[in-house]
Scaffold this motif. Structure first.
Motif, PDB file in Angstrom:
ATOM      1  N   HIS A 145      42.429  23.783  26.326  1.00 45.50           N
ATOM      2  CA  HIS A 145      43.874  23.997  26.299  1.00 45.50           C
ATOM      3  C   HIS A 145      44.245  25.315  26.947  1.00 45.50           C
ATOM      4  O   HIS A 145      43.430  26.237  27.030  1.00 45.50           O
ATOM      5  CB  HIS A 145      44.460  23.839  24.890  1.00 45.50           C
ATOM      6  CG  HIS A 145      44.102  24.907  23.897  1.00 45.50           C
ATOM      7  ND1 HIS A 145      43.525  24.643  22.687  1.00 45.50           N
ATOM      8  CD2 HIS A 145      44.280  26.251  23.906  1.00 45.50           C
ATOM      9  CE1 HIS A 145      43.355  25.765  22.009  1.00 45.50           C
ATOM     10  NE2 HIS A 145      43.801  26.762  22.716  1.00 45.50           N
ATOM     11  N   VAL A 147      47.338  28.367  27.010  1.00 44.74           N
ATOM     12  CA  VAL A 147      48.485  28.924  26.296  1.00 44.74           C
ATOM     13  C   VAL A 147      49.254  29.820  27.269  1.00 44.74           C
ATOM     14  O   VAL A 147      48.728  30.821  27.770  1.00 44.74           O
ATOM     15  CB  VAL A 147      48.060  29.707  25.043  1.00 44.74           C
ATOM     16  CG1 VAL A 147      49.282  30.320  24.362  1.00 44.74           C
ATOM     17  CG2 VAL A 147      47.332  28.776  24.073  1.00 44.74           C
ATOM     18  N   HIS A 204      45.683  32.441  27.319  1.00 46.64           N
ATOM     19  CA  HIS A 204      44.267  32.068  27.273  1.00 46.64           C
ATOM     20  C   HIS A 204      44.006  30.608  27.638  1.00 46.64           C
ATOM     21  O   HIS A 204      44.898  29.766  27.603  1.00 46.64           O
ATOM     22  CB  HIS A 204      43.644  32.401  25.909  1.00 46.64           C
ATOM     23  CG  HIS A 204      44.023  31.492  24.771  1.00 46.64           C
ATOM     24  ND1 HIS A 204      45.009  31.811  23.872  1.00 46.64           N
ATOM     25  CD2 HIS A 204      43.536  30.286  24.364  1.00 46.64           C
ATOM     26  CE1 HIS A 204      45.099  30.843  22.961  1.00 46.64           C
ATOM     27  NE2 HIS A 204      44.226  29.898  23.243  1.00 46.64           N
ATOM     28  N   MET A 206      41.291  27.748  26.329  1.00 47.78           N
ATOM     29  CA  MET A 206      40.332  27.432  25.275  1.00 47.78           C
ATOM     30  C   MET A 206      39.288  26.467  25.810  1.00 47.78           C
ATOM     31  O   MET A 206      39.619  25.464  26.445  1.00 47.78           O
ATOM     32  CB  MET A 206      41.056  26.802  24.077  1.00 47.78           C
ATOM     33  CG  MET A 206      40.186  26.580  22.827  1.00 47.78           C
ATOM     34  SD  MET A 206      39.024  25.190  22.852  1.00 47.78           S
ATOM     35  CE  MET A 206      40.117  23.808  23.161  1.00 47.78           C
ATOM     36  N   GLU A 255      39.398  31.520  24.688  1.00 46.02           N
ATOM     37  CA  GLU A 255      39.100  31.179  23.302  1.00 46.02           C
ATOM     38  C   GLU A 255      37.904  30.244  23.363  1.00 46.02           C
ATOM     39  O   GLU A 255      37.915  29.256  24.107  1.00 46.02           O
ATOM     40  CB  GLU A 255      40.302  30.479  22.637  1.00 46.02           C
ATOM     41  CG  GLU A 255      39.986  30.065  21.199  1.00 46.02           C
ATOM     42  CD  GLU A 255      41.101  29.246  20.544  1.00 46.02           C
ATOM     43  OE1 GLU A 255      42.088  28.903  21.222  1.00 46.02           O
ATOM     44  OE2 GLU A 255      40.960  28.951  19.332  1.00 46.02           O
TER      45      GLU A 255
HETATM   46 FE   LIG Z   1      43.955  28.550  21.565  1.00 48.47          FE
END
Ligand SMILES: [Fe+2]
Length: 303
Positions: A145, A147, A204, A206, A255
């Motif tokens: 993912h 962000v 970030h 992930m 992350e």
């Molecule tokens: Fe995250």
């Protein structure tokens, strides 16, 4: 509809550091370099999913979002255009560069480029991680993912949910952190937007690994390599991911986690969480000293 986060492209002066960081710490595999020298990384059978290009400053260049087929993509593009959204068709050269059959792209209200693609190139059976690792949770769940940092959560929601069709997973709403999370497959979120007034950026990416030990060894390897850990180990309230956050050579964060839940649209209820973590994720000294990702003033971006 959008089915997965297919890929990510960033520009960075320190792009070549990803050759080592991306493999020995993250555990990605190297793909063939781009024509511009870009470092390309794999997390599964897709030909590449992370591209770090040479650039004068750290920059999010594009995120790529895959559809199940060209027909699905064409219908989606038609719908966006009917809604008055400007959609540009990607060139053959861009498609070759991204490793996809077809591509169209739009920009969000603050200029972030989203590429909609079908027919991502895959090489089944050819992925070997760059370090000892049980592997990444990717494939049909996509890369992971992203962000994004947005100046206005309501405006972001109007674009990403109402226009692009991402489904709200839930929200984190506390005094200093307001985030909305969206899914496009079973992964709890493939996209989230976090509000930082006056700013636009990329916080970030992930990456989810297949075992908790992979997270622990990643933490050991990051420390051994001198990679700043920005948030210590913790577990998120919403996707139940056990993860930590580390710096990258290119201002945004990674992350690195395991154990994210799968959401089912038939039963899932979009809640509001008043804190982001059940435990941990404590900001380290390095985390306090580091900006939250690639950040720009919104006035400068829209000027
Ligand atoms: Fe995250």
């Amino acid at each position: 509809m959008i089915r997965e986060l297919a890929y990510l492209g960033v520009g960075s002066p320190r792009y070549e550091e990803w050759l080592t960081y991306g493999t020995t710490v993250l555990g990605c595999a190297l793909a063939a370099r781009g024509e511009d020298g870009a470092v390309r990384l794999r997390v599964d059978d897709a030909v590449h999913r992370i591209t770090v290009r040479p650039g004068e400053q750290d920059e999010l260049l594009y995120t790529g979002w895959a559809f199940t087929s060209e027909v699905e993509l064409a219908a989606y593009v038609d719908r966006l255009r009917l809604g008055g959204i400007e959609v540009t068709q990607g060139t053959a050269e861009e498609c070759r560069d991204r490793g996809v059959a077809v591509m169209s792209w739009v920009t969000d209200p603050w200029g972030a480029r989203l590429e909609f693609v079908a027919g991502q190139h895959r090489r089944p059976g050819t992925f070997w991680p760059g370090r000892q690792l049980s592997g990444f949770v990717a494939d049909d769940f996509g890369l992971g993912h992203v962000v994004l940092i947005v100046p206005d959560l309501a405006a972001a929601d109007a674009f990403y949910a109402d226009v692009l069709g991402f489904t709200l997973s839930d929200r984190v709403d506390e005094e200093h952190m307001k985030v909305r999370f969206y899914h496009c497959n079973g992964r709890h979120h493939s996209l989230a937007v976090a509000q930082v007034p006056g700013k636009v950026g990329f916080n970030h990416l992930m990456l989810e690994v297949k075992s908790l030990d992979d997270v622990g060894t990643g933490l050991d390897l990051a420390r051994a390599a001198g990679v700043p850990v920005l948030r210590g180990l913790g577990r998120h309230t919403n996707d139940l991911m056990t993860s930590f956050y580390m710096a990258t050579p290119s201002s945004f964060q990674i992350e690195y986690g395991h154990g994210g839940i799968i959401v089912d649209d038939l039963t899932w209820i979009a809640a509001t969480n008043d804190r982001p973590s059940l435990w941990g994720h404590e900001l380290t000294e390095a985390g306090r000293a580091t900006p939250p990702g690639i950040l720009h003033d919104v006035e400068a971006v829209l000027a």
